[in-house]
Design a protein around this motif. Structure first.
Motif: not given
Length: 156
Positions: A32-33, A135-142, A52-59
């Motif tokens: 899971n990225p 928007g960043r949540v939607a990117d994470g979901f994708e 949840l430990h999440v990683r956004w697209r920007n790191g």
């Protein structure tokens, strides 16, 4: 209208297998990225806390405290369609202050002979929703959905 980040993907694997991957939170770091790590009792139950430990697209990373509100294991209706659902509600400080509320639903469905459809949506509300970064949540979901597809299809 409140933001509703979402993602949907078809997975060429049985729903029960996809469901087992979703509930194997200890293995999220392997595939899971977006949600790299999960702190959750095993087996999970409705009412359990989940972090949840999440990683956004920007790191950058974030820690998101949640509570499981639905854990509907696979069931099949009279037409042969199988469904399942996992949902949890955000419990961070912004939620406690009534500034940002969010409930994430992750639903699976599979018609006889068809692929498993994974669909997820976050239902946000509150005056500071824009700061939650829909928007960043939607990117994470994708990214989460694509990782789930790859993992489940590799285990098929």
């Amino acid at each position: 209208m409140e933001p509703r980040p979402s993602a949907r993907i078809e997975i060429d694997a049985p729903l029960e297998l996809v469901w087992s991957v979703m509930l194997d939170t200890a293995s999220y770091g392997e595939w899971n990225p977006f949600v790299e790590r999960v702190e959750c009792p095993s087996p999970a139950s409705v009412g359990d806390p989940i972090v949840l430990h999440v990683r956004w697209r920007n790191g950058s990373t974030a820690r998101s405290p949640e509570r499981i509100t639905a854990l509907e294991h696979p069931t099949t209706d009279d037409e042969g369609t199988t469904t399942a659902c996992l949902a949890y509600v955000y419990e961070g400080l912004p939620a406690k202050l009534g500034l940002v509320r969010g409930t994430r639903f992750q639903r699976l469905s599979q018609r006889p002979g068809g692929p498993t459809v994974y669909a997820t949506v976050e239902e946000f509300s509150g005056p500071l929703v824009g700061f939650a970064g829909p928007g960043r949540v939607a990117d994470g979901f994708e990214r989460h959905a694509a990782g789930l597809k790859q993992r489940a299809e590799s285990l098929r």
